[in-house]
Design a protein around this motif. Structure first.
Motif, PDB file in Angstrom:
ATOM      1  N   ILE A   1      43.252 -10.220 128.954  1.00 10.93           N
ATOM      2  CA  ILE A   1      42.371 -10.739 127.906  1.00 10.93           C
ATOM      3  C   ILE A   1      41.797  -9.596 127.067  1.00 10.93           C
ATOM      4  O   ILE A   1      41.721  -9.680 125.833  1.00 10.93           O
ATOM      5  CB  ILE A   1      41.247 -11.581 128.526  1.00 10.93           C
ATOM      6  CG1 ILE A   1      41.830 -12.841 129.175  1.00 10.93           C
ATOM      7  CG2 ILE A   1      40.193 -11.951 127.487  1.00 10.93           C
ATOM      8  CD1 ILE A   1      40.823 -13.678 129.926  1.00 10.93           C
TER       9      ILE A   1
ATOM     10  N   SER B   1      44.052 -10.574 135.027  1.00 15.11           N
ATOM     11  CA  SER B   1      43.729 -11.498 133.925  1.00 15.11           C
ATOM     12  C   SER B   1      42.700 -10.882 132.979  1.00 15.11           C
ATOM     13  O   SER B   1      42.769 -11.053 131.749  1.00 15.11           O
ATOM     14  CB  SER B   1      43.206 -12.819 134.490  1.00 15.11           C
ATOM     15  OG  SER B   1      42.026 -12.600 135.252  1.00 15.11           O
ATOM     16  N   GLY B   2      41.754 -10.129 133.528  1.00 17.51           N
ATOM     17  CA  GLY B   2      40.748  -9.484 132.693  1.00 17.51           C
ATOM     18  C   GLY B   2      41.366  -8.416 131.798  1.00 17.51           C
ATOM     19  O   GLY B   2      41.006  -8.297 130.616  1.00 17.51           O
TER      20      GLY B   2
ATOM     21  N   MET C   1      32.728 -12.511 125.624  1.00 18.58           N
ATOM     22  CA  MET C   1      34.047 -12.196 126.168  1.00 18.58           C
ATOM     23  C   MET C   1      33.997 -11.390 127.462  1.00 18.58           C
ATOM     24  O   MET C   1      34.962 -11.393 128.232  1.00 18.58           O
ATOM     25  CB  MET C   1      34.855 -11.399 125.134  1.00 18.58           C
ATOM     26  CG  MET C   1      35.201 -12.163 123.875  1.00 18.58           C
ATOM     27  SD  MET C   1      36.247 -13.608 124.219  1.00 18.58           S
ATOM     28  CE  MET C   1      37.644 -12.846 125.015  1.00 18.58           C
ATOM     29  N   GLU C   2      32.903 -10.717 127.742  1.00 19.20           N
ATOM     30  CA  GLU C   2      32.843  -9.793 128.881  1.00 19.20           C
ATOM     31  C   GLU C   2      33.167 -10.441 130.225  1.00 19.20           C
ATOM     32  O   GLU C   2      33.916  -9.863 131.033  1.00 19.20           O
ATOM     33  CB  GLU C   2      31.463  -9.131 128.935  1.00 19.20           C
ATOM     34  CG  GLU C   2      31.359  -8.069 130.020  1.00 19.20           C
ATOM     35  CD  GLU C   2      30.001  -7.396 130.030  1.00 19.20           C
ATOM     36  OE1 GLU C   2      29.828  -6.404 130.755  1.00 19.20           O
ATOM     37  OE2 GLU C   2      29.086  -7.891 129.304  1.00 19.20           O
ATOM     38  N   PRO C   3      32.666 -11.631 130.538  1.00 21.14           N
ATOM     39  CA  PRO C   3      33.001 -12.217 131.849  1.00 21.14           C
ATOM     40  C   PRO C   3      34.492 -12.449 132.047  1.00 21.14           C
ATOM     41  O   PRO C   3      34.959 -12.490 133.199  1.00 21.14           O
ATOM     42  CB  PRO C   3      32.236 -13.555 131.828  1.00 21.14           C
ATOM     43  CG  PRO C   3      31.140 -13.367 130.842  1.00 21.14           C
ATOM     44  CD  PRO C   3      31.709 -12.484 129.795  1.00 21.14           C
ATOM     45  N   TYR C   4      35.234 -12.596 130.966  1.00 16.39           N
ATOM     46  CA  TYR C   4      36.671 -12.857 131.077  1.00 16.39           C
ATOM     47  C   TYR C   4      37.515 -11.575 130.932  1.00 16.39           C
ATOM     48  O   TYR C   4      38.735 -11.631 131.038  1.00 16.39           O
ATOM     49  CB  TYR C   4      37.105 -13.845 129.989  1.00 16.39           C
ATOM     50  CG  TYR C   4      36.256 -15.086 129.928  1.00 16.39           C
ATOM     51  CD1 TYR C   4      36.425 -16.118 130.846  1.00 16.39           C
ATOM     52  CD2 TYR C   4      35.267 -15.219 128.958  1.00 16.39           C
ATOM     53  CE1 TYR C   4      35.639 -17.254 130.790  1.00 16.39           C
ATOM     54  CE2 TYR C   4      34.479 -16.356 128.892  1.00 16.39           C
ATOM     55  CZ  TYR C   4      34.667 -17.370 129.816  1.00 16.39           C
ATOM     56  OH  TYR C   4      33.882 -18.505 129.765  1.00 16.39           O
ATOM     57  N   SER C   5      36.851 -10.455 130.690  1.00 21.17           N
ATOM     58  CA  SER C   5      37.582  -9.209 130.407  1.00 21.17           C
ATOM     59  C   SER C   5      37.284  -8.134 131.439  1.00 21.17           C
ATOM     60  O   SER C   5      37.261  -6.939 131.132  1.00 21.17           O
ATOM     61  CB  SER C   5      37.204  -8.693 129.007  1.00 21.17           C
ATOM     62  OG  SER C   5      37.445  -9.670 128.028  1.00 21.17           O
ATOM     63  N   LYS C   6      37.036  -8.527 132.678  1.00 21.19           N
ATOM     64  CA  LYS C   6      36.776  -7.559 133.737  1.00 21.19           C
ATOM     65  C   LYS C   6      38.034  -6.737 134.013  1.00 21.19           C
ATOM     66  O   LYS C   6      39.127  -7.290 134.171  1.00 21.19           O
ATOM     67  CB  LYS C   6      36.325  -8.269 135.017  1.00 21.19           C
ATOM     68  CG  LYS C   6      34.983  -8.975 134.893  1.00 21.19           C
ATOM     69  CD  LYS C   6      33.860  -7.966 134.676  1.00 21.19           C
ATOM     70  CE  LYS C   6      32.501  -8.663 134.642  1.00 21.19           C
ATOM     71  NZ  LYS C   6      31.396  -7.710 134.394  1.00 21.19           N
TER      72      LYS C   6
ATOM     73  N   ARG D   1      40.662  -6.875 137.432  1.00 24.74           N
ATOM     74  CA  ARG D   1      41.655  -7.901 137.734  1.00 24.74           C
ATOM     75  C   ARG D   1      42.658  -8.003 136.584  1.00 24.74           C
ATOM     76  O   ARG D   1      42.352  -7.657 135.437  1.00 24.74           O
ATOM     77  CB  ARG D   1      40.992  -9.263 138.003  1.00 24.74           C
ATOM     78  CG  ARG D   1      40.082  -9.776 136.907  1.00 24.74           C
ATOM     79  CD  ARG D   1      39.530 -11.150 137.278  1.00 24.74           C
ATOM     80  NE  ARG D   1      38.709 -11.720 136.217  1.00 24.74           N
ATOM     81  CZ  ARG D   1      37.387 -11.667 136.218  1.00 24.74           C
ATOM     82  NH1 ARG D   1      36.760 -11.075 137.220  1.00 24.74           N
ATOM     83  NH2 ARG D   1      36.707 -12.221 135.225  1.00 24.74           N
TER      84      ARG D   1
END
Length: 537
Positions: free
Chosen positions: A433, A429-430, A419-424, A427
């Motif tokens: 998520i 969106s991160g 999940m880490e790449p999508y939860s920055k 930004r």
């Protein structure tokens, strides 16, 4: 970190699943041992299954968090004894202007109280009072119970001492009390306002129903019951004008009721008075031949009896007044001692908050303040310390061990790497998520285990961006995991406390159903969480 051996993974999953089932559903038919024993069972299985060693289990217990939690509960006990919650309850009914005003007050007072006295404590002491207020105004209880529970959760997010997961975050992140408060306070304020508006919109018709004239009697009864509540202002009686007989009888009754030894004194006075009055048998015992003499004796007795009765009455009144005067002085001294003790409790509490803002160690500061209250009380502390929820402390110990064992399996790390790449956190969106992940896990695994599982990983990922983002990640975790408790009735302990307290309230019990809570909890949680994230500093 890769996954552990398949045997450890399976056994760790079994131990964590047992802990989760018993923590979320404490009344499991086949193992009805409760949350605390379930937590210890999960930790013990982690050691027995050799997922972690005994030394690792002991090291997993965070003494700072336990000390902070213990000190906070001791403060809550002494603040309750100092009538702090009675004054909060008084604010609920003071110059009320109707149902909509009441529901806004419940939201505001429960939020502020939870920020400083924890959400669980607020729900314990205010649930029955809110029920009685609703009954007094002939209103449906469930909007007010929802207002109490949801606002308590939202308000508790503002400070490190508002709820258990914030205690964990404050200790692990080392964010000062002041920075924590400044970071979440705007979100908390707006969240309470939005939550109150949602309650008003959803229950506007119910809150707009006017009372009929035939309900006046019900209202009077309910008002008396509200005033008799332990957190309501005490009522004082006063004397009106009495005639002399009423005054004497009232003094006698008051004196006898107020002093155990006074009954003996009054009995002695009564005996003396009876001795001064001859009985009818003595008077009738005079020979009939000397009827005139008997009449003379009778008249003489009457003449002597009248002044003797007056003397006895005056003596009795003087004795009673002297006893009442001495007892009045004792009551005055006791009252001043109580006022002085209350002032000390409030001063120590204020000093504690100042120490938090100055950045002192929260755990040791809280324990020191709690011990100061014990010393200032100047009596045996056992009755007060027995009110501390030691089962909660034991539950935390077992939970620390269980979560540490689950981390050793490598499952949380593997899921987070996915999940880490999508939860920055740099930004939008991160952040969205990440908030969804925290929201789902908080309702599945409960909020404190979620913080223990995700906290270090989320912070480490955000620290790669900047130090400010690391702090923001901790605050997002605190905000979302706390507000997530409003989603369903099982989302937080505060919700369950309100539900159980309301159901068990004598004569005015009310059952808050799962679906009635869910109908309000889902939109409130999603809207309040989103608005709070936009205001996070």
């Amino acid at each position: 970190m890769a996954l552990a051996s398949s045997v450890k993974v399976v056994l760790g999953l079994i131990a964590f699943a047992i802990f989760w089932v018993l923590a979320v559903f404490p009344a499991v038919p086949f193992v009805p041992v409760g949350r605390t024993a379930g937590s210890l069972l999960g930790g013990m299985l982690m050691v027995i299954f050799q997922v972690i060693t005994a030394d690792q289990a002991y090291a997993a217990i965070d003494l700072q968090i336990l000390g902070l939690l213990f000190g906070t509960m001791v403060f809550s006990v002494y603040l309750e004894r100092a009538d702090m919650f009675k004054y909060l309850g008084k604010l609920l009914s003071w110059k009320s202007r109707g149902a909509k005003d009441l529901i806004c007050r419940v939201c505001l007072i429960s939020a502020i109280s939870s920020a400083f006295f924890t959400n669980d404590t607020t729900c314990v002491v205010l649930t029955e009072f809110v029920l009685k207020i609703a009954r007094q105004h002939n209103l449906p209880p469930h909007p007010f119970l929802l207002a109490l529970a949801s606002s308590a959760n939202i308000g508790s997010a503002a400070t490190p001492i508002g709820n258990p997961q914030n205690l964990v975050i404050a200790v692990r992140s080392r964010i000062s009390f002041g920075n924590f408060l400044i970071g979440i306070l705007p979100s908390m304020i707006m969240g309470v306002i939005v939550n109150a508006l949602l309650l008003l919109c959803m229950y506007w018709k119910l809150l707009s129903i006017e009372k009929d004239e035939e309900d006046v009697a019900v209202e009077v009864i309910a008002e008396e019951e509200v005033n008799s509540h332990r957190f309501s202002p005490a009522t004082m009686t006063y004397f009106t004008s009495f005639n002399s007989q009423e005054w004497n009888s009232r003094l006698e009754v008051t004196a006898v009721q107020s002093s155990p030894g006074m009954s003996v004194l009054m009995g002695h006075v009564e005996n003396l008075r009876n001795r001064s009055i001859p009985s009818e048998n003595e008077i009738r015992g005079v020979p009939s031949a000397s009827k005139e003499a008997a009449n003379d004796v009778s008249s003489q007795v009457k003449e002597e009896t009248i002044p003797s009765k007056r003397v006895a009455s005056l003596d009795r009144l003087g004795d009673v007044l002297s006893v009442l005067s001495s007892e009045g002085k004792d009551d005055l001294t006791t009252r001043w001692k109580k006022i002085l003790w209350k002032s000390c409790v409030y001063l120590v509490t204020t000093g504690l908050l100042i120490a938090y803002l100055l950045g002192l160690n929260m755990s040791w500061t809280t324990i020191t303040g709690a011990l100061a209250l014990v010393v200032l009380d100047f009596r045996d502390a056992r009755p007060s310390l027995e009110k501390v929820s030691y089962s909660l402390l034991v539950f935390f110990c077992g939970m620390f061990i269980t979560v540490e064992g689950f981390n050793k399996t490598g499952i949380p790390r593997t899921l987070w790497e996915f999940m880490e790449p999508y939860s920055k956190i740099d930004r939008v969106s991160g952040i969205a998520i990440l908030a969804v992940v925290i929201l789902v896990m908080s309702n599945l695994a409960s909020n404190v285990p979620t913080v223990l599982l995700l906290g270090a990983r989320v912070a480490a990922s955000a620290a790669l961006v900047s130090a400010a983002d690391e702090k923001k990640a901790w605050l997002i975790l605190a905000w979302v995991s706390t507000v997530a408790g409003n989603l369903s009735l099982l989302g937080s302990a505060a919700n369950m406390i309100v539900c159980e307290q309301a159901r068990r309230a004598p004569q005015i019990g009310y059952t808050l159903s799962f679906w009635s809570h869910l109908k309000f909890g889902v939109p409130s949680t999603l809207i309040v969480t989103t608005i709070g994230l936009t205001l996070m500093r």
